[in-house]
Design a protein around this motif. Structure first.
Motif, PDB file in Angstrom:
ATOM      1  N   CYS A  96      -0.392  17.856 -22.531  1.00 48.43           N
ATOM      2  CA  CYS A  96       0.202  19.009 -21.862  1.00 48.43           C
ATOM      3  C   CYS A  96       1.016  18.504 -20.672  1.00 48.43           C
ATOM      4  N   TYR A  97       2.128  19.171 -20.393  1.00 49.20           N
ATOM      5  CA  TYR A  97       2.900  18.771 -19.228  1.00 49.20           C
ATOM      6  C   TYR A  97       3.436  19.993 -18.497  1.00 49.20           C
ATOM      7  N   GLY A  98       3.789  19.775 -17.254  1.00 44.10           N
ATOM      8  CA  GLY A  98       4.404  20.821 -16.455  1.00 44.10           C
ATOM      9  C   GLY A  98       5.627  20.252 -15.741  1.00 44.10           C
ATOM     10  N   GLN A  99       6.641  21.076 -15.633  1.00 43.95           N
ATOM     11  CA  GLN A  99       7.919  20.620 -15.072  1.00 43.95           C
ATOM     12  C   GLN A  99       8.481  21.728 -14.190  1.00 43.95           C
ATOM     13  N   GLU A 100       9.034  21.340 -13.063  1.00 46.88           N
ATOM     14  CA  GLU A 100       9.456  22.344 -12.093  1.00 46.88           C
ATOM     15  C   GLU A 100      10.881  22.831 -12.289  1.00 46.88           C
ATOM     16  N   GLY A 101      11.609  22.268 -13.251  1.00 47.91           N
ATOM     17  CA  GLY A 101      12.957  22.737 -13.521  1.00 47.91           C
ATOM     18  C   GLY A 101      13.454  22.142 -14.821  1.00 47.91           C
ATOM     19  N   TRP A 102      14.664  22.558 -15.227  1.00 52.30           N
ATOM     20  CA  TRP A 102      15.289  21.967 -16.404  1.00 52.30           C
ATOM     21  C   TRP A 102      15.805  20.568 -16.071  1.00 52.30           C
ATOM     22  N   PHE A 103      16.095  19.814 -17.103  1.00 54.06           N
ATOM     23  CA  PHE A 103      16.856  18.559 -16.994  1.00 54.06           C
ATOM     24  C   PHE A 103      16.240  17.580 -15.995  1.00 54.06           C
ATOM     25  N   LYS A 104      14.934  17.435 -16.108  1.00 52.21           N
ATOM     26  CA  LYS A 104      14.257  16.440 -15.292  1.00 52.21           C
ATOM     27  C   LYS A 104      13.017  15.989 -16.030  1.00 52.21           C
ATOM     28  N   SER A 105      12.395  14.971 -15.552  1.00 50.74           N
ATOM     29  CA  SER A 105      11.178  14.481 -16.182  1.00 50.74           C
ATOM     30  C   SER A 105      10.002  15.370 -15.802  1.00 50.74           C
ATOM     31  N   PRO A 106       8.973  15.358 -16.622  1.00 49.09           N
ATOM     32  CA  PRO A 106       7.778  16.126 -16.279  1.00 49.09           C
ATOM     33  C   PRO A 106       7.204  15.720 -14.925  1.00 49.09           C
ATOM     34  N   ASP A 107       6.712  16.720 -14.225  1.00 49.06           N
ATOM     35  CA  ASP A 107       6.102  16.471 -12.917  1.00 49.06           C
ATOM     36  C   ASP A 107       4.593  16.284 -13.009  1.00 49.06           C
ATOM     37  N   TYR A 108       3.997  16.889 -14.023  1.00 51.20           N
ATOM     38  CA  TYR A 108       2.542  16.864 -14.141  1.00 51.20           C
ATOM     39  C   TYR A 108       2.148  16.628 -15.595  1.00 51.20           C
ATOM     40  N   TRP A 109       1.012  15.946 -15.766  1.00 52.78           N
ATOM     41  CA  TRP A 109       0.512  15.645 -17.097  1.00 52.78           C
ATOM     42  C   TRP A 109      -0.966  16.002 -17.206  1.00 52.78           C
ATOM     43  N   GLY A 110      -1.339  16.462 -18.389  1.00 57.58           N
ATOM     44  CA  GLY A 110      -2.755  16.603 -18.692  1.00 57.58           C
ATOM     45  C   GLY A 110      -3.330  15.269 -19.119  1.00 57.58           C
ATOM     46  N   GLN A 111      -4.611  15.264 -19.374  1.00 54.75           N
ATOM     47  CA  GLN A 111      -5.319  14.015 -19.679  1.00 54.75           C
ATOM     48  C   GLN A 111      -5.109  13.570 -21.121  1.00 54.75           C
ATOM     49  N   GLY A 112      -4.605  14.451 -21.964  1.00 55.18           N
ATOM     50  CA  GLY A 112      -4.408  14.133 -23.375  1.00 55.18           C
ATOM     51  C   GLY A 112      -5.614  14.526 -24.194  1.00 55.18           C
ATOM     52  N   THR A 113      -5.338  15.008 -25.392  1.00 57.26           N
ATOM     53  CA  THR A 113      -6.422  15.364 -26.306  1.00 57.26           C
ATOM     54  C   THR A 113      -6.049  14.875 -27.707  1.00 57.26           C
ATOM     55  N   GLN A 114      -7.026  14.337 -28.413  1.00 57.72           N
ATOM     56  CA  GLN A 114      -6.773  13.729 -29.714  1.00 57.72           C
ATOM     57  C   GLN A 114      -6.783  14.789 -30.808  1.00 57.72           C
ATOM     58  N   VAL A 115      -5.788  14.705 -31.676  1.00 61.00           N
ATOM     59  CA  VAL A 115      -5.742  15.516 -32.894  1.00 61.00           C
ATOM     60  C   VAL A 115      -5.652  14.552 -34.069  1.00 61.00           C
ATOM     61  N   THR A 116      -6.581  14.699 -35.000  1.00 63.49           N
ATOM     62  CA  THR A 116      -6.609  13.834 -36.171  1.00 63.49           C
ATOM     63  C   THR A 116      -6.578  14.699 -37.420  1.00 63.49           C
ATOM     64  N   VAL A 117      -5.592  14.446 -38.268  1.00 67.15           N
ATOM     65  CA  VAL A 117      -5.457  15.199 -39.511  1.00 67.15           C
ATOM     66  C   VAL A 117      -5.682  14.239 -40.670  1.00 67.15           C
ATOM     67  N   SER A 118      -6.625  14.573 -41.513  1.00 67.02           N
ATOM     68  CA  SER A 118      -6.945  13.724 -42.653  1.00 67.02           C
ATOM     69  C   SER A 118      -6.562  14.437 -43.949  1.00 67.02           C
ATOM     70  N   SER A 119      -6.279  13.633 -44.948  1.00 68.66           N
ATOM     71  CA  SER A 119      -5.884  14.223 -46.235  1.00 68.66           C
ATOM     72  C   SER A 119      -7.095  14.548 -47.082  1.00 68.66           C
TER      73      SER A 119
END
Length: 119
Positions: A96-119
């Motif tokens: 997840c990320y948060g950004q304070e305006g257009w056309f710039k890099s993200p200002d904030y990041w979440g810790q990340g969460t794993q998604v695994t898809v198996s067949s």
């Protein structure tokens, strides 16, 4: 200071669904854009897959259009990603990320969460 906290993710079989959620704490009112990046296995870069402004504008990567739906609660500075018809290429760590305006890099990041898809 803003902190993004993610929840959701996990393992699912192809064709299944998962929902990711992310909430900003602290001074979240400054966040204009919220969304999700994905980092696939063995890949160094993160891919932007969905984003939403606090005014309802939404964008998706071509790889997830029609399958993923982003929803943004501007009042609560929260964002969710409904992922349907998952396939193995969707496997990765979702940030997840948060950004304070257009056309710039993200200002904030979440810790990340794993998604695994198996067949």
């Amino acid at each position: 200071q803003v902190h993004l906290v993610e929840s959701g993710g996990g393992s699912v079989q192809s064709g299944g669904s998962l929902t990711l959620s992310c909430t900003a704490s602290g001074n979240g009112d400054s966040i204009f854009l919220m969304g999700w990046y994905r980092q696939g296995p063995g890949k160094e870069e993160r891919e932007l897959i969905a984003q939403a402004t606090k005014y309802g504008i939404k964008n998706y990567a071509d790889s997830v259009k029609g399958r993923f739906t982003i929803s943004r609660n501007g009042a609560e500075n929260a964002v969710a990603l409904q992922m349907d018809d998952l396939n193995r290429e969707d496997t990765g760590v979702y940030y997840c990320y948060g950004q304070e305006g257009w056309f710039k890099s993200p200002d904030y990041w979440g810790q990340g969460t794993q998604v695994t898809v198996s067949s």
